[in-house]
Design an enzyme around this catalytic site. Structure first.
Site, mmCIF file in Angstrom:
data_model
loop_
_atom_site.group_PDB
_atom_site.id
_atom_site.type_symbol
_atom_site.label_atom_id
_atom_site.label_comp_id
_atom_site.label_asym_id
_atom_site.label_seq_id
_atom_site.Cartn_x
_atom_site.Cartn_y
_atom_site.Cartn_z
ATOM 1 N N LYS B 116 15.347 6.403 4.130
ATOM 2 C CA LYS B 116 15.306 6.500 5.587
ATOM 3 C C LYS B 116 13.885 6.405 6.139
ATOM 4 O O LYS B 116 13.657 5.772 7.162
ATOM 5 C CB LYS B 116 15.948 7.814 6.038
ATOM 6 C CG LYS B 116 17.458 7.783 5.928
ATOM 7 C CD LYS B 116 18.087 8.974 6.623
ATOM 8 C CE LYS B 116 19.600 8.865 6.584
ATOM 9 N NZ LYS B 116 20.255 9.955 7.280
ATOM 10 N N GLU B 201 13.071 15.460 13.963
ATOM 11 C CA GLU B 201 13.532 14.368 14.796
ATOM 12 C C GLU B 201 14.012 14.946 16.110
ATOM 13 O O GLU B 201 14.659 15.997 16.124
ATOM 14 C CB GLU B 201 14.673 13.645 14.085
ATOM 15 C CG GLU B 201 15.011 12.300 14.638
ATOM 16 C CD GLU B 201 16.045 11.598 13.749
ATOM 17 O OE1 GLU B 201 15.676 10.991 12.736
ATOM 18 O OE2 GLU B 201 17.230 11.706 14.074
ATOM 19 N N HIS B 236 30.257 14.451 10.743
ATOM 20 C CA HIS B 236 29.534 13.215 10.470
ATOM 21 C C HIS B 236 30.402 12.153 9.804
ATOM 22 O O HIS B 236 29.898 11.189 9.246
ATOM 23 C CB HIS B 236 28.275 13.464 9.625
ATOM 24 C CG HIS B 236 27.335 14.421 10.296
ATOM 25 N ND1 HIS B 236 26.444 14.034 11.261
ATOM 26 C CD2 HIS B 236 27.198 15.758 10.179
ATOM 27 C CE1 HIS B 236 25.794 15.091 11.695
ATOM 28 N NE2 HIS B 236 26.229 16.149 11.058
ATOM 29 N N ARG B 293 25.750 -3.271 3.826
ATOM 30 C CA ARG B 293 27.034 -3.558 3.171
ATOM 31 C C ARG B 293 28.078 -3.832 4.242
ATOM 32 O O ARG B 293 27.805 -3.714 5.428
ATOM 33 C CB ARG B 293 27.472 -2.335 2.374
ATOM 34 C CG ARG B 293 27.508 -1.103 3.261
ATOM 35 C CD ARG B 293 28.200 0.063 2.622
ATOM 36 N NE ARG B 293 27.856 1.307 3.284
ATOM 37 C CZ ARG B 293 28.454 1.791 4.348
ATOM 38 N NH1 ARG B 293 29.434 1.118 4.909
ATOM 39 N NH2 ARG B 293 28.084 2.935 4.901
#
Lengths: 165, 501
Positions: B116, B201, B236, B293
């Site tokens: 990430k 973040e 999530h 993907r």
């Protein structure tokens, strides 16, 4: 045969008159009732209206799943109802609760210890299955009695995990 | 040009890929674990080979065994699907070494987007907006993080560098509570990933999760196929996706689409990929990550663009140019996908396993079902709980919702519990109908409990339960009816007692 059927605290007097008729309160309804393919799926035509539902028996009575909603229902005949009234109900609250694995999986963690006092809704065991961690909670206040599994252990469906008294 | 494709996956996505291969006249090779001998992908493929025991790490994650099967069967291409080995650069690299075409991006692109921090740094350089934070700074001490936090602004998120699935993630509302949360996030990340590094973040409030499908060929052409709205999530995990997003306008789509294309170009991307963005309520958007993907939810894009994404993937892997230019991509109507999972929505979404006793798939206008299960198939605890994807298309969003309601009502699965009732409740929710939801909608403002007082079906349910209970009582009464045995019941009890003495 007469039954008292309860959904969410609301009682219905339902009489199965014969194979083709039921009486709900004082209304007589024509009924055509079939199980689909021998499955726990039932099709019913009630006075010309067609319904289908998935019905299963659980510890607390009957679960009826119909049109995306699930109803928790108890069905008693008059004798059963009198017996329960005489016993004073309250069986569910007082008794011991045995936590069984609702599915096969891996015990990830046991955040409680034997002898520990716990509250209703507190997490007893975290079980991993299908890549998901699931929190198994206590349905009642009580004391953790016996823990029969360890973290890291694989368990089968319906295996006894621990009990709460 | 390869002729035989090995599908290194299982379930509905393996079936989906086999379908594309069939249409293109390619031979197919399935691989399976001991639990999947009777799975649909094994039955549909031209060839099938056993990998090993049920757990993924002994079967679908065994790159070595899969490559052996490729050699043995003469497969000259591998499609990884999603999950399992799909985003493993070492697997893609090994395929290349053996001269097997990997139907996906280059190993270097997987690597660049897989970490990430590295992904963020790469796209920032290409001028792509990211959520303000410290991810690209590298490892920082708690003191440094506490110093920089007020500059990012509260509320903010602590996230694990190696993270995924919400592990090691903490929401911080103020500086005072931050030190304790930092400690617990590091602890959790350490135990989950063996790496306790975290970054900060900014928490985007009212965030929507919107992603763009891109296609890139090896001739330098990169196009996007528009967006997918994926804000309906729980823990999530996406539960429902739709395209286009009800939040999107033409101007924003153009802007985000070109940023998505730019992000893909930044890592020299080839094949199909998805750029995920967070979009706040003022339509500011931030790059989140890139999935290198095929996505689970690719069918909704196929429904509104008419592009067969898997067929394009194969075409790209064969070294040919894309079938479309950006101008040729148009959007028609609205598509919704519901993920049908084997889990009980009335019982905290606990997974449900068992044999599928009965299954009736919805069909009719505008309905597509991608599934890998059928009556008699066993749902085991070893893999993902998703058993089917129900996809509908409608001319408008309203028609798609009505169609989805109808299709969900038609869908019958007996043997395992499914989350179909969850989707039905969602389709009836006014907020969903109005398109007013963000990524926290399901967890914070949605409930399966509905009001029974105004429900006309309560009485019907009561009658049904009574009929079933009555039938059961009748049956058990019949078993013990007197004189049906050849001896009297009293004699029978006497014999039984003597036997147990």
């Amino acid at each position: 045969m007469k039954y008292i059927t309860t959904v969410d605290g609301k009682e219905y007097q339902i009489e199965v008159v014969d194979e083709k008729h039921v009486r709900v309160g004082d209304r007589l309804l024509e009924v055509d009732f079939e199980s689909v393919n021998g499955q726990p799926v039932f099709s019913v035509i009630l006075d010309g209206k067609s319904y289908e539902s998935f019905i299963s028996e659980s510890d607390e009575g009957w679960q009826v799943l119909m049109r995306g909603k699930q109803y928790q229902i108890t069905v008693e005949d008059e004798r059963e109802k009198r017996l329960r009234a005489a016993a004073g109900g309250g069986v569910a609250e007082g008794g011991e609760f045995n936590l069984k694995a609702p599915m096969p999986g891996l015990v990830v963690a046991i955040p409680v210890a034997e002898g520990q006092e716990i509250k209703k809704g507190q997490v007893l065991i975290i079980l991993e299955s299908m890549k998901m961690q699931n929190e198994l909670k206590s349905p009642k206040d009580g004391i953790v009695e016996r823990i029969r599994v360890k973290a890291g252990e694989s368990v089968e469906q319906k295996q006894a995990l621990l009990s709460v008294k | 040009m390869f002729k035989k494709v090995l599908i290194a996956n299982r379930g509905e996505i393996a079936v989906r890929i086999i379908r594309a291969c069939r249409e293109l006249g390619l031979e197919t090779v399935a691989v399976f674990s001991e639990a999947d001998r009777n799975a649909l992908h094994v039955r549909y493929a031209d060839e099938a080979y056993l990998l090993g025991p049920a757990p993924s790490r002994e079967s679908y994650l065994r790159a070595d065994k899969i490559l052996d099967v490729a050699k043995k069967s003469g497969a000259d291409a591998i499609h990884p699907g999603y999950g399992f080995l799909a985003e493993r650069e070492d697997f893609a690299a090994k395929c290349a070494d053996l001269g097997i075409a990997f139907i996906g991006p280059k190993p270097s692109s997987i690597a660049a987007m897989g970490d990430k921090g590295k992904a963020r740094a790469t796209v920032i350089k290409a001028g792509v907006p990211v959520v303000p934070g410290t991810e690209d700074v590298g490892n920082m001490t708690n003191d440094d993080l506490l110093k920089i936090a007020p500059k990012i602004g509260f509320p903010l998120l602590i996230k694990a560098t190696a993270g995924g699935g919400g592990k090691g993630m903490r929401e911080v509302k103020s500086l005072e509570e931050m030190p304790t949360l930092l400690e617990s996030a590091r602890r959790e990340a350490e135990s989950a990933f063996g790496d306790g590094n975290v970054y900060l973040e900014k928490l985007v409030e009212g965030a929507r999760h919107i992603e763009f499908q891109i296609l890139a060929d090896s001739h330098g052409n990169v196009i996007h196929l528009g967006e997918r709205e994926c804000s309906i999530q729980r823990r999530h995990q996406k539960l429902l996706e739709e395209a286009p997003s009800p939040f999107m306008d033409e101007e924003l789509r153009e802007k985000m689409g070109s940023v998505a294309v730019k992000s893909a170009q930044a890592v020299d991307y080839v094949n199909a990929g998805t750029i995920e963005f967070l979009v706040d309520k003022d339509k500011n958007f931030y790059f989140l990550e890139m999935n290198t993907r095929l996505q689970v939810e690719h069918p909704i894009t196929e429904m509104i663009t008419g592009v067969d994404i898997v067929a394009e993937q194969i075409r790209i892997a064969r070294g040919r140019q894309l079938s479309y230019t950006q101008d040729q991509i148009t959007f028609n109507g609205h598509a919704i996908e519901c993920r049908v999972n084997a889990e009980d929505p009335f019982n905290n979404f606990i997974p449900s396993t068992g044999r599928i006793a009965h299954s009736l798939l919805p069909t009719g206008p505008g309905v597509r079902v991608d599934t890998g299960v059928y009556p008699g198939f066993e749902i085991t605890p070893y893999y993902d709980p998703m058993i089917a994807k129900l996809i509908v298309w409608g001319e408008t969003r309203a028609q798609a919702i009505l169609r989805m309601r109808r299709a969900l009502e038609e869908y019958r699965i007996v043997g395992v519990r499914t989350n179909i009732p969850f989707h039905q409740t969602l389709m009836d929710s006014h907020r969903f109908m109005g398109g007013q939801f963000d990524t926290r909608f399901v967890e914070e403002r949605f409930s399966m409990d509905t009001d029974n007082a105004s429900d006309p079906n309560v009485e019907i349910a009561a009658i049904l339960a009574t009929l079933v209970a009555h039938q059961q009582t009748e049956r058990s009464a019949r078993i013990f009816r007197p004189n049906e045995r050849d001896t009297s019941n009293w004699k029978w009890v006497g014999r039984w007692e003597r036997m147990h003495r």
